[in-house]
Write a protein that holds these residues in place. Structure first.
Motif, short mmCIF file in Angstrom:
data_model
loop_
_atom_site.label_atom_id
_atom_site.label_comp_id
_atom_site.label_asym_id
_atom_site.label_seq_id
_atom_site.Cartn_x
_atom_site.Cartn_y
_atom_site.Cartn_z
N LEU A 103 0.80 -0.88 0.04
CA LEU A 103 0.08 -0.21 -0.52
C LEU A 103 0.20 1.01 -0.50
CD1 LEU A 103 -2.92 0.70 -0.50
CD2 LEU A 103 -2.97 1.15 3.02
N LEU A 104 1.86 1.01 1.57
CA LEU A 104 3.06 2.68 0.83
C LEU A 104 3.54 2.77 -0.22
CD1 LEU A 104 5.41 1.91 3.76
CD2 LEU A 104 3.86 3.57 2.95
N LEU A 105 3.65 2.06 -1.75
CA LEU A 105 3.90 1.88 -2.30
C LEU A 105 3.21 2.56 -3.67
CD1 LEU A 105 6.65 -1.38 -2.94
CD2 LEU A 105 7.17 0.81 -2.72
N GLN A 106 2.18 3.22 -3.28
CA GLN A 106 1.19 3.91 -4.37
C GLN A 106 1.46 5.06 -4.43
OE1 GLN A 106 -2.84 3.25 -2.78
NE2 GLN A 106 -3.26 1.48 -3.04
N GLY A 107 1.17 5.38 -6.02
CA GLY A 107 1.69 6.30 -6.21
C GLY A 107 3.02 6.90 -6.38
N LEU A 108 3.78 5.99 -5.80
CA LEU A 108 5.21 6.54 -5.67
C LEU A 108 5.87 6.93 -7.41
CD1 LEU A 108 7.33 6.08 -3.48
CD2 LEU A 108 8.71 3.96 -4.84
N ALA A 109 5.65 6.27 -7.79
CA ALA A 109 5.84 7.01 -9.70
C ALA A 109 5.55 7.83 -9.65
CB ALA A 109 5.83 6.19 -10.72
N ASP A 110 4.44 9.50 -8.84
CA ASP A 110 4.32 10.41 -8.77
C ASP A 110 5.38 11.38 -8.34
OD1 ASP A 110 2.65 9.34 -11.05
OD2 ASP A 110 1.23 9.16 -8.72
N THR A 111 6.20 10.63 -7.20
CA THR A 111 6.92 11.13 -6.58
C THR A 111 8.56 11.19 -6.33
OG1 THR A 111 6.50 9.83 -4.44
CG2 THR A 111 4.88 12.03 -4.93
N HIS A 112 8.52 10.28 -7.07
CA HIS A 112 9.87 9.86 -6.86
C HIS A 112 11.07 9.41 -8.80
CE1 HIS A 112 9.15 9.64 -3.00
NE2 HIS A 112 10.84 9.30 -2.71
N GLN A 113 12.20 9.41 -8.50
CA GLN A 113 12.43 8.98 -9.81
C GLN A 113 13.33 7.06 -9.60
OE1 GLN A 113 13.85 12.78 -8.53
NE2 GLN A 113 11.33 12.72 -9.79
N GLY A 114 13.25 6.58 -8.59
CA GLY A 114 13.39 5.29 -8.76
C GLY A 114 13.32 4.71 -7.06
N LEU A 115 13.16 3.31 -7.39
CA LEU A 115 12.91 3.01 -5.87
C LEU A 115 14.13 1.35 -6.34
CD1 LEU A 115 11.20 1.51 -3.44
CD2 LEU A 115 10.49 0.17 -5.49
N VAL A 116 14.64 1.46 -4.02
CA VAL A 116 15.43 0.41 -3.52
C VAL A 116 14.25 -0.26 -3.42
CG1 VAL A 116 16.85 -0.37 -3.20
CG2 VAL A 116 17.73 1.44 -4.44
N VAL A 117 14.33 -1.26 -3.70
CA VAL A 117 13.72 -2.80 -3.20
C VAL A 117 14.84 -4.09 -1.52
CG1 VAL A 117 11.64 -5.11 -3.04
CG2 VAL A 117 11.71 -2.63 -4.69
N ALA A 118 14.66 -4.07 -0.68
CA ALA A 118 15.19 -4.35 0.18
C ALA A 118 14.57 -5.76 0.45
CB ALA A 118 16.19 -3.80 1.26
#
Ligand code: ASP
Length: 314
Positions: free
Chosen positions: A212-227
């Protein structure tokens, strides 16, 4: 020829309400006079390292580059230990010079019995002026051990032996006044630093994670690291969420375990590494999540190819 010393604050400088300067740190340090080099000090910040920014760190790296261009044999940076592994790795990625750039700090402040700051700074200065430490990029010197910035981790919240390189061990040791480098890793090309910075999120996968926390992330961030878990796994329900994100921005897969790498072709269930790589996630290799985030920010800021960058540096 001088050694350049830059101070940024942290526990090493915390003498009660007073913040020690570089001159305080080096005053009456036994062994300093025998180094055979002047120490040229620049006090930059007196801050907890949680407040250190990549932009400030890159300014310090630039000042260190100027110092070596002006003839310094090497440079030492003192800072808080909390973010030291990130600073040192960022510095390593952008440092093309043969002269050592050495990071150190302290776990025990100067008001405690047995503060480790003076010994760490002296060992770091010894490494910074040692011909044996040339062409090793950025280093972390702590508790008489020499670690490659690329592999070092802060592994303990209070121990003075907190800095470890779980995948490689230390590159060498400072023994009495000798700098002994036992291993020389291949030096990789540096990346040209760039002023712009990208917003990159770090997301640790946990039990019953629904994303759920990841919703909308692509609108605010340019990249993501998944641990991810273990060798790079997530709950099956999270795999399509990450795949959708990977279609919109780089998503890098790392392990939350603290040592070892993610794998590429061992498991095949939904949410496994093969599933996630097929959905477009980038292999984070041996980089831990924090270092992967530093690399991804730098690659995005320099508009470099992310997959190629990770294939090279991870
Ligand atoms: N919280 C401190 C800092 O990173 C810890 C330290 O310096 O060791 O600034």
């Amino acid at each position: 020829m001088a050694i350049a010393l830059f101070t940024l604050g942290g526990t090493i400088s915390m003498a009660g309400s007073r913040r020690l300067t570089g001159a305080d740190l080096t005053a009456a340090m036994p062994g300093l006079a025998d180094l055979g080099h002047e120490v040229e000090i620049q006090d930059i910040e007196k801050i907890p390292s949680a407040n250190l920014t990549a932009a400030k760190l890159l300014e310090v790296v630039e000042a260190a580059a100027k110092a070596v261009a002006d003839g310094a044999v090497g440079a030492v940076v003192t800072q808080g230990t909390d973010t030291l592994e990130e600073s040192a790795f960022l510095a390593d990625l952008v440092w093309p010079h043969p002269q050592p750039l050495v990071f150190t700090g302290a776990m025990r402040n100067p008001t405690l019995a047995g503060p480790d700051g003076p010994a760490n700074v002296l060992a770091a200065l010894r490494v910074a002026c040692s011909p044996a430490a040339r062409d090793l990029g950025a280093l972390v010197v702590f508790k008489e051990e020499i670690h490659a910035a690329r592999w070092v981790r802060k592994t303990h919240s209070t121990s003075t032996a907190t800095f470890q390189s779980p995948n490689t061990g230390p590159l060498g040791h400072v023994v009495e006044d000798q700098v002994r480098v036992l291993m020389r890793p291949q030096r990789l090309d540096s990346i040209q630093a760039h002023g712009d910075s990208a917003r990159v999120a770090l997301y640790t996968v946990t039990m019953d994670d629904d994303g759920l926390l990841l919703q909308g992330l692509a609108d605010t961030h340019q990249g993501l690291v998944v641990a991810g878990y273990g060798v790079g796994h997530v709950p099956a329900a999270l795999a399509p969420v990450l795949g959708d994100l990977a279609a919109r921005m780089p998503v890098v897969l790392t392990s939350r375990t603290g040592a070892g790498s993610v794998v590429r072709n061992t498991y095949h269930s939904p949410g496994s590494e093969t599933d996630l790589l097929r959905r477009g996630l980038v292999d984070g290799g041996f980089l831990d999540p924090y270092k992967a985030r530093i690399l991804l920010r730098l690659l995005l800021a320099t508009k470099a190819d992310v997959a190629a960058g990770f294939a090279r540096y991870a």
